[in-house]
Design a protein around this motif. Sequence first.
Motif, short mmCIF file in Angstrom:
data_model
loop_
_atom_site.label_atom_id
_atom_site.label_comp_id
_atom_site.label_asym_id
_atom_site.label_seq_id
_atom_site.Cartn_x
_atom_site.Cartn_y
_atom_site.Cartn_z
N UNK A 696 0.84 -1.20 0.00
CA UNK A 696 0.00 0.00 0.00
C UNK A 696 0.87 1.24 0.00
N UNK A 697 0.26 2.37 -0.33
CA UNK A 697 0.89 3.69 -0.25
C UNK A 697 0.06 4.58 0.66
N UNK A 698 0.74 5.35 1.47
CA UNK A 698 0.09 6.32 2.36
C UNK A 698 0.45 7.71 1.86
N UNK A 699 -0.56 8.46 1.47
CA UNK A 699 -0.34 9.80 0.90
C UNK A 699 -1.02 10.84 1.78
N UNK A 700 -0.26 11.86 2.21
CA UNK A 700 -0.75 12.91 3.10
C UNK A 700 -1.00 14.18 2.29
N UNK A 701 -2.22 14.73 2.39
CA UNK A 701 -2.61 15.92 1.64
C UNK A 701 -3.09 16.99 2.61
N UNK A 702 -2.89 18.25 2.20
CA UNK A 702 -3.34 19.41 2.95
C UNK A 702 -3.87 20.45 1.96
N UNK A 703 -4.66 21.42 2.42
CA UNK A 703 -5.14 22.46 1.51
C UNK A 703 -3.99 23.26 0.94
N UNK A 704 -4.05 23.52 -0.34
CA UNK A 704 -2.97 24.27 -1.00
C UNK A 704 -3.09 25.76 -0.73
N UNK A 705 -4.33 26.26 -0.76
CA UNK A 705 -4.52 27.70 -0.58
C UNK A 705 -4.32 28.08 0.89
N UNK A 706 -3.97 29.32 1.15
CA UNK A 706 -3.82 29.76 2.55
C UNK A 706 -5.11 29.59 3.33
N UNK A 735 -8.54 18.46 -7.90
CA UNK A 735 -9.85 19.06 -8.08
C UNK A 735 -10.42 19.61 -6.78
N UNK A 736 -9.98 19.08 -5.64
CA UNK A 736 -10.46 19.56 -4.34
C UNK A 736 -9.59 20.67 -3.77
N UNK A 737 -8.53 21.03 -4.46
CA UNK A 737 -7.66 22.08 -3.96
C UNK A 737 -6.64 21.59 -2.96
N UNK A 738 -6.34 20.30 -2.96
CA UNK A 738 -5.36 19.75 -2.04
C UNK A 738 -4.01 19.59 -2.71
N UNK A 739 -2.98 19.42 -1.89
CA UNK A 739 -1.63 19.26 -2.40
C UNK A 739 -0.93 18.18 -1.58
N UNK A 740 -0.11 17.36 -2.25
CA UNK A 740 0.64 16.31 -1.58
C UNK A 740 1.81 16.94 -0.83
N UNK A 741 1.92 16.62 0.46
CA UNK A 741 2.95 17.25 1.29
C UNK A 741 4.31 16.60 1.10
N UNK A 742 4.36 15.29 0.90
CA UNK A 742 5.63 14.60 0.70
C UNK A 742 5.37 13.32 -0.07
N UNK A 743 6.45 12.67 -0.48
CA UNK A 743 6.31 11.44 -1.24
C UNK A 743 5.53 10.40 -0.43
N UNK A 830 0.41 27.32 7.46
CA UNK A 830 -0.90 27.23 6.80
C UNK A 830 -1.30 28.55 6.15
N UNK A 831 -0.57 29.63 6.39
CA UNK A 831 -0.91 30.91 5.78
C UNK A 831 -0.26 31.08 4.42
N UNK A 832 0.62 30.15 4.03
CA UNK A 832 1.30 30.26 2.75
C UNK A 832 0.66 29.30 1.75
N UNK A 833 0.82 29.66 0.49
CA UNK A 833 0.36 28.78 -0.59
C UNK A 833 1.38 27.68 -0.78
N UNK A 834 0.97 26.44 -0.57
CA UNK A 834 1.89 25.31 -0.65
C UNK A 834 2.23 25.01 -2.10
#
Length: 946
Positions: A696-706, A735-743, A830-834
């Motif tokens: 399996x792969x574990x992928x961590x996402x967070x909002x990209x926009x501030x 499409x949800x505005x999320x971004x992958x934080x690391x591999x 979290x205030x910066x655009x990732x």
Amino acid sequence: MLPVRVVRDQGLLTLVLLLLCVERVASEIESSDYSEAEVLPDSFPSAPAEPLPEFLLEPEDAFIVKNRPVQLRCRASPATQIYFKCNGEWVNQNDHVTRESLDQITGLVVREVDISVSRTQVEELFGLEDYWCQCVAWSSAGTTKSNRAYVRIAYLRKNFEQEPLGREVRLEQEVLLQCRPPEGMPAAEVDWLKNEDVIDPSQDSNFLITIDHDLIIKQARLSDTANYTCVARNVVARRRSSTATLIVYVSGGWSSWTEWSECNAQCGRGWQRRTRSCTNPAPLNGGAFCEGPPFQRVTCTTLCPVDGGWTEWAKWSACGTECTHWRSRECQAPPPRNGGKHCSGSMMESKNCTEGLCARNKKIYIEHADHSVAPGMGVAVYAGLVGALLLCVILVLCVGVLAYRRRCRHLHGDITDSSSALTAAFHPGNYKPPRQDNPHPLHPSAPPDLTATAGAFRGPLFSLQQAVNDSPHKIPMTTSPLLDPLPSLKIKVYNSSTLSSLELPADMVSGDGEILSLKSVGTIGRERDYHGHTLSRESGLSTSATLGNLGGRLTIPNTGVSLLVPPGTIPQGKFYEMYLIINKWDKTTLPSEGGQTVLGPVVSCGPSGMLLNRPVVLTLPHCAQLDTPTLDWTLTLKSQTHQGAWEEVLTVGEETLSSPCYLQLEEECCHVLMEQLGTYGLVGQSCPPQPACKRLQLALFAPRAPCLSLDYSLRIYCIHDTPHALKEVLDLERSLGGVLLEDPKPLLFKDSYHNLRLSIHDIPHTHWRSKLLAKYQEIPFYHIWSGSQRTLHCTFNLERGSLAVSQLSCKICVRQVEGEGQIFQLHTDIQETLPPHSPLPAGGTCLPSSQVGPYAFRLPDSIRQKICASLDAPSARGCDWRLLARSLGFDRYLNYFATKPSPTGVLLDLWEACHQGDADLVSLATALEEMGKSEVLVVMTTDGDC
């Protein structure tokens, strides 16, 4: 000497005379009694011989219950005597009870004997053999022995060897209740009671009682919640086990979310709320309550209402014919917004501008105006009607002319002057771009669809027949006979984008002036596949190309899915628009059943039903962990029928000569050699005794926009370790505005029925708090193992103390209960655009989506043919294609290759598929060098780039 001889002769003569006298006397007696011989026989007949005794009743096995003796009985006929023999010793004659009767039919004597065997007699026997008795019957013809009858002491122990245990099971789960009855003689019979009622499997097929007396409930129902008792009985006693209580529970499920409520603030910032209930289904019998919150709340902003305001009055207008003047104002200072009130009052104001001095003049003026205007009013009306009528006629004529010209252009736009075909030998046909009314325009980057634009040339006029759903555009031809002697005629068919074309050599033209048909046999089926509900050709999930006898390769970028069509697979002169599609999970039925798990994407290739001269190679990624010394998997390839059902094609390691495919297994993908296109999927199941593992792969996402609110969320996805699964999640989060934080991090998930547990730690509680009430979240084992839910994830909702807090650092732990785990260490602002982060290659994969002809293959055709000529023929030293298969690692089932016309060619096709990303000729050259094929190495060095 003489006297002695005389005496001897005299004695012999006397003996002869005596014999003659006896014979004479006998003959006289016979003659005298001749008359009496007709009345009396020579001898009287004797009585018939008595047969051996036959047992009509033999002694049977018996059990001594408590202290009651048992009776043994036997009956034989004819019998003069019957006696019992027990354990090799004769029973005393006084212990026999004998009865004698006569059989009315045969007239033979029937003798019956009984004896009694007591518990003491049986207990006094020493030795390993049981107490036995046997009957022996006599008659004048001999003796007969009966079968042995064993006498045993009956008993039934009090304690069960294993009693059923109470359980709590989920709905529709298989249940096993075990029971081992007490030791007894004879062996105890077992019955199962459900709430004191006997269970009869013949009446309820959901129950099954095994030969070991276990009770199996195939699918637990709510009605199966009851008390179950195992009852053992024999001739001595009846024993009951302890009661096992079975509870069938139903875990709760969430209903659908309600609509978002109205914002609770009438002006400014507020909240919106939506709810759901744990009623789909509601938890029963102690089933787990739904996981997650029953409500959601989001911030909302309601624009404050602004009431409208009047502008300043405008200047008074000039004095009118009615002796009044006007002025106006507008509700624009400010205009009403967001539901604000409109201005109250009138928009216009008027008053007399002559202070009442012009009433008469007004009357005179009006009368004068009436007399001056009335005569011309009728002419103006008639002139307007005539003009309107003429305008309508002109519009109708224009529409008719346009329609006629459009129809003429539709009928004649596809035929050009025949001189264009004669100028400079023969020019390519002018292929017209698609019209706007074409319901199926070609994509500019798509390869030419020969099935939709070309047909068969027939008759002196070389026209093209349209197939089903073909484009209306044709290739212009000429009827001039000057075309017949033209050498090496080439016809070029252009796509609408003029980016790709296909040239047909003149040798494809038959002697009677016809060209082999290019129409695909699977056109109708292909349209059904493309536009049906089972297949969807979405961007990034499909590819297609028009292939012919030279073959090619179809690749879906960043998914690991490809289809290799070797040269010679498609018959000479045939062209097919072949496609490769990854089926969407929400639009297809999964091939797994029972304990099986889906190990990769479900892929469709086609058109189905097309004729193939040799196998194609379909490459599928998988997530099975295969690096263990012994294979822990039972891997099965399945195909989908036209009715949508799944059927097994082959199981790895169980191939036979009738197997239609061959599967080459690698650590991260598999290659399937097959001769029938369709829909395929790879499934697996644990092979005891060791449980299998999925990657399996574990992928961590967070909002990209501030983040502009107090709430902040982190999402962790648990997906298959395949390129396609990761690409699917990346597209979803984008499409949800999320971004992958690391591999993504790898995780081995074991078939151990343990859930996946996720928890968050080390949150700075002075500035942040977690909204999760429990200490951790869990993804059920079955959801992950079945592979039926593609985007499994958990969300950690956090809330900061104030908008001034911008730094977040925490630790997220993910592990399988009693298994392996991973830790994410998070530090973010979290205030910066990732910035976007993607583990996929930038700009897509280095491999194109489709390759046609020789450019699709690493091995030149000349080298391929010489290798096949050298290795196809069997060699006495074994230096043939079999040794090549062993050197390349393709020797798991050699009989599959042995059935092919060119085994070496199929091996080379498989080698091409296995090395599409790094297909240098070094590995193949090394294998040939180890085989001692120096002549082939010289060819590879000369013609290739090895």
